[in-house]
Design a protein around this motif. Structure first.
Motif, PDB file in Angstrom:
ATOM      1  N   LYS A   1       3.579   1.402   3.833  1.00  0.00           N
ATOM      2  CA  LYS A   1       2.835   0.842   2.694  1.00  0.00           C
ATOM      3  C   LYS A   1       2.836  -0.685   2.718  1.00  0.00           C
ATOM      4  N   LYS A   2       3.925  -1.246   3.244  1.00  0.00           N
ATOM      5  CA  LYS A   2       4.039  -2.714   3.270  1.00  0.00           C
ATOM      6  C   LYS A   2       4.313  -3.162   4.691  1.00  0.00           C
ATOM      7  N   ILE A   3       3.546  -4.124   5.166  1.00  0.00           N
ATOM      8  CA  ILE A   3       3.834  -4.669   6.499  1.00  0.00           C
ATOM      9  C   ILE A   3       4.013  -6.191   6.401  1.00  0.00           C
ATOM     10  N   ALA A   4       4.639  -6.745   7.417  1.00  0.00           N
ATOM     11  CA  ALA A   4       4.780  -8.204   7.487  1.00  0.00           C
ATOM     12  C   ALA A   4       4.303  -8.670   8.853  1.00  0.00           C
ATOM     13  N   VAL A   5       3.857  -9.923   8.906  1.00  0.00           N
ATOM     14  CA  VAL A   5       3.401 -10.498  10.170  1.00  0.00           C
ATOM     15  C   VAL A   5       4.013 -11.894  10.330  1.00  0.00           C
ATOM     16  N   PHE A   6       4.370 -12.246  11.572  1.00  0.00           N
ATOM     17  CA  PHE A   6       4.860 -13.609  11.813  1.00  0.00           C
ATOM     18  C   PHE A   6       4.447 -14.080  13.196  1.00  0.00           C
ATOM     19  N   THR A   7       4.498 -15.399  13.380  1.00  0.00           N
ATOM     20  CA  THR A   7       4.239 -15.995  14.698  1.00  0.00           C
ATOM     21  C   THR A   7       5.524 -16.685  15.136  1.00  0.00           C
ATOM     22  N   SER A   8       5.806 -16.599  16.444  1.00  0.00           N
ATOM     23  CA  SER A   8       7.093 -17.123  16.906  1.00  0.00           C
ATOM     24  C   SER A   8       6.951 -17.691  18.311  1.00  0.00           C
ATOM     25  N   GLY A   9       7.891 -18.572  18.692  1.00  0.00           N
ATOM     26  CA  GLY A   9       7.822 -19.222  20.008  1.00  0.00           C
ATOM     27  C   GLY A   9       6.791 -20.340  20.010  1.00  0.00           C
TER      28      GLY A   9
ATOM     29  N   LYS B   1       5.698 -14.593   2.169  1.00  0.00           N
ATOM     30  CA  LYS B   1       4.712 -14.716   1.096  1.00  0.00           C
ATOM     31  C   LYS B   1       3.650 -13.628   1.225  1.00  0.00           C
ATOM     32  N   THR B   2       3.190 -13.159   0.066  1.00  0.00           N
ATOM     33  CA  THR B   2       2.142 -12.137   0.093  1.00  0.00           C
ATOM     34  C   THR B   2       0.860 -12.783   0.576  1.00  0.00           C
ATOM     35  N   LEU B   3       0.150 -12.091   1.463  1.00  0.00           N
ATOM     36  CA  LEU B   3      -1.111 -12.648   1.975  1.00  0.00           C
ATOM     37  C   LEU B   3      -2.281 -11.818   1.449  1.00  0.00           C
TER      38      LEU B   3
ATOM     39  N   ARG C   1      -6.447  -8.599   7.452  1.00  0.00           N
ATOM     40  CA  ARG C   1      -7.650  -7.872   7.007  1.00  0.00           C
ATOM     41  C   ARG C   1      -7.530  -6.379   7.333  1.00  0.00           C
ATOM     42  N   ALA C   2      -6.957  -6.059   8.510  1.00  0.00           N
ATOM     43  CA  ALA C   2      -6.803  -4.638   8.876  1.00  0.00           C
ATOM     44  C   ALA C   2      -5.794  -3.961   7.949  1.00  0.00           C
ATOM     45  N   GLY C   3      -4.752  -4.706   7.575  1.00  0.00           N
ATOM     46  CA  GLY C   3      -3.769  -4.161   6.634  1.00  0.00           C
ATOM     47  C   GLY C   3      -4.425  -3.849   5.296  1.00  0.00           C
ATOM     48  N   LEU C   4      -5.186  -4.805   4.778  1.00  0.00           N
ATOM     49  CA  LEU C   4      -5.818  -4.609   3.471  1.00  0.00           C
ATOM     50  C   LEU C   4      -6.859  -3.481   3.540  1.00  0.00           C
ATOM     51  N   TYR C   5      -7.584  -3.427   4.641  1.00  0.00           N
ATOM     52  CA  TYR C   5      -8.588  -2.373   4.847  1.00  0.00           C
ATOM     53  C   TYR C   5      -7.933  -0.991   4.765  1.00  0.00           C
ATOM     54  N   ASN C   6      -6.695  -0.937   5.243  1.00  0.00           N
ATOM     55  CA  ASN C   6      -5.946   0.335   5.221  1.00  0.00           C
ATOM     56  C   ASN C   6      -5.053   0.469   3.978  1.00  0.00           C
ATOM     57  N   HIS C   7      -5.367  -0.347   2.962  1.00  0.00           N
ATOM     58  CA  HIS C   7      -4.680  -0.286   1.660  1.00  0.00           C
ATOM     59  C   HIS C   7      -3.181  -0.569   1.755  1.00  0.00           C
ATOM     60  N   LEU C   8      -2.812  -1.474   2.643  1.00  0.00           N
ATOM     61  CA  LEU C   8      -1.406  -1.861   2.767  1.00  0.00           C
ATOM     62  C   LEU C   8      -1.181  -3.185   2.039  1.00  0.00           C
ATOM     63  N   GLU C   9       0.041  -3.439   1.677  1.00  0.00           N
ATOM     64  CA  GLU C   9       0.420  -4.760   1.179  1.00  0.00           C
ATOM     65  C   GLU C   9       0.872  -5.568   2.409  1.00  0.00           C
ATOM     66  N   VAL C  10       0.399  -6.811   2.524  1.00  0.00           N
ATOM     67  CA  VAL C  10       0.726  -7.586   3.734  1.00  0.00           C
ATOM     68  C   VAL C  10       1.485  -8.865   3.359  1.00  0.00           C
TER      69      VAL C  10
ATOM     70  N   ASN D   1      18.350  -7.034   6.291  1.00  0.00           N
ATOM     71  CA  ASN D   1      18.559  -6.887   4.843  1.00  0.00           C
ATOM     72  C   ASN D   1      17.394  -7.484   4.058  1.00  0.00           C
ATOM     73  N   ASN D   2      16.862  -8.604   4.548  1.00  0.00           N
ATOM     74  CA  ASN D   2      15.720  -9.213   3.856  1.00  0.00           C
ATOM     75  C   ASN D   2      14.489  -8.303   3.895  1.00  0.00           C
ATOM     76  N   LEU D   3      14.250  -7.705   5.061  1.00  0.00           N
ATOM     77  CA  LEU D   3      13.096  -6.794   5.188  1.00  0.00           C
ATOM     78  C   LEU D   3      13.278  -5.588   4.258  1.00  0.00           C
ATOM     79  N   LYS D   4      14.475  -5.058   4.223  1.00  0.00           N
ATOM     80  CA  LYS D   4      14.792  -3.888   3.384  1.00  0.00           C
ATOM     81  C   LYS D   4      14.586  -4.232   1.910  1.00  0.00           C
ATOM     82  N   GLU D   5      15.116  -5.394   1.560  1.00  0.00           N
ATOM     83  CA  GLU D   5      15.066  -5.807   0.147  1.00  0.00           C
ATOM     84  C   GLU D   5      13.607  -5.973  -0.324  1.00  0.00           C
ATOM     85  N   LYS D   6      12.746  -6.431   0.584  1.00  0.00           N
ATOM     86  CA  LYS D   6      11.322  -6.587   0.237  1.00  0.00           C
ATOM     87  C   LYS D   6      10.570  -5.253   0.344  1.00  0.00           C
ATOM     88  N   GLY D   7      11.211  -4.253   0.864  1.00  0.00           N
ATOM     89  CA  GLY D   7      10.571  -2.936   1.020  1.00  0.00           C
ATOM     90  C   GLY D   7       9.548  -2.920   2.146  1.00  0.00           C
TER      91      GLY D   7
END
Ligand code: F6P
Length: 327
Positions: free
Chosen positions: A6-14, A54-56, A29-38, A91-97
């Motif tokens: 239901k909830k996904i996160a995205v990041f850029t690294s390196g 942050k919520t996008l 946009r693909a997350g929202l299209y699939n009714h996910l919280e991003v 723990n942070n990912l878990k806490e944010k669900g």
């Protein structure tokens, strides 16, 4: 059974790469299209550890497809290499669900993701974002095409001044330990020689080339050197050539971080858009521990363990063309 996402996160690294923003946009946009919280995580693994989420929404990724850099910023995290750092991140990912994560980056990013996967059960899917193109299992990484074009345009300019003064220029391009960027920027700018870490005989080849009639054929020249080549880089090689060929007027240019910036090419934007959407679809289908890449234009999914192997081969046939093209 796999947990519903239901909830996904995205990041850029390196190291950032042109087209990362296009990939972020596609994931959101693909997350929202699939009714996910991003959620967006700031500064890669660093933000995962210091809880910088942050919520996008759709509007927040408007007008970024054409921008270089990354709106989520990037970093190389030392803390994530430690067990303690990864525990805080979990723990942070878990806490944010957050149920699943899309990581955009290169070798270090996916090495980190793989270790995390071995310890914790939150699915990670990767998107290749690096100008180096050094990831196994994909023909192209996002940013590589733009960087080739940036390097080519810079070398075109150097050629003008090289020609005006009958000079031999040694131009060093990025690529870390790999020669992909050097090879393509060299071929596309008509370089007289290209020195790559993957070709051990390159210095002998260069000597031979300079000895055997270069002067009769040409008044100026460009030698492209990959930063990872093992003789010590452009300055060292130029020094050796100055000693061995005193009549050449030698100059050195290091292209540096200019290759990481700028508006992404159409090719990088399209690849980033395809892979961004595919990454979200892959997570929804239960994929995990893989990077999505492209092979012959088709989206493929490659295990992180393969991606980070560091043994991607350069295109020997492309390299061999240099002999013909400089005849
Ligand atoms: O991985 C991308 C890259 O630009 C390499 O080509 C280069 O070796 C490295 O990053 C430079 O890193 P930094 O920006 O930390 O100096």
């Amino acid at each position: 059974m796999q947990k519903e996402i239901k909830k996904i996160a995205v990041f850029t690294s390196g190291g950032d790469a042109p087209g990362m923003n296009a990939a972020i946009r596609a994931v959101v946009r693909a997350g929202l299209y699939n009714h996910l919280e991003v959620f967006g995580i700031m500064r890669g693994y660093e933000g995962l550890i210091d809880n910088s989420f942050k919520t996008l929404n759709s509007k927040m990724v408007s007008n970024i497809i054409q921008q270089g850099g990354t709106i989520l910023k990037s970093a190389r995290s030392k803390l994530f290499m430690t067990k303690e750092g990864r525990k805080i991140a979990y723990n942070n990912l878990k806490e944010k669900g957050i149920d699943a994560v899309v990581a955009i980056g290169g070798n270090g990013t996916f090495t980190g993701a793989k270790v995390f996967q071995e310890e914790y059960n939150i699915p990670f899917v990767g998107i290749p974002g690096t100008i180096d193109n050094d990831l196994c299992g994909t023909d192209y990484t996002i940013g590589y095409d733009t960087a080739i074009n940036t390097a080519m345009q810079a070398i075109d300019k150097i050629r003008d001044t090289a020609n005006a003064h009958n000079r031999l220029f040694f131009v060093e391009v990025m690529g870390r330990d790999a020669g992909f960027l050097a090879l393509r920027s060299g071929i596309s700018s008509g370089a007289e020689a290209v020195l790559l870490p993957e070709i051990s005989t390159h210095l002998q080849n260069l000597h031979l080339y300079l000895e055997t009639g270069f002067k009769e054929k040409k008044s100026s020249g460009i030698i492209v050197i990959a930063e990872g080549e093992e003789e010590g880089g452009a300055y060292e090689i130029a020094k050796k050539v100055r000693t061995d060929f005193e009549d050449y007027d030698v100059r050195v240019t290091i292209l540096g971080h200019v290759q990481r910036g700028g508006s992404p090419s159409a090719f990088d934007r399209v690849t980033a858009s395809k892979l961004g959407v595919a990454a979200v679809e892959a997570l929804l289908l239960g994929e995990n521990d893989v990077m999505l890449g492209t092979k012959c234009g088709k989206v493929v999914s490659v295990p992180f363990s393969t991606v980070i192997r560091k043994d991607k081969k350069i295109d020997q046939k492309l390299y061999d063309l240099l002999t013909v093209l400089n005849y």
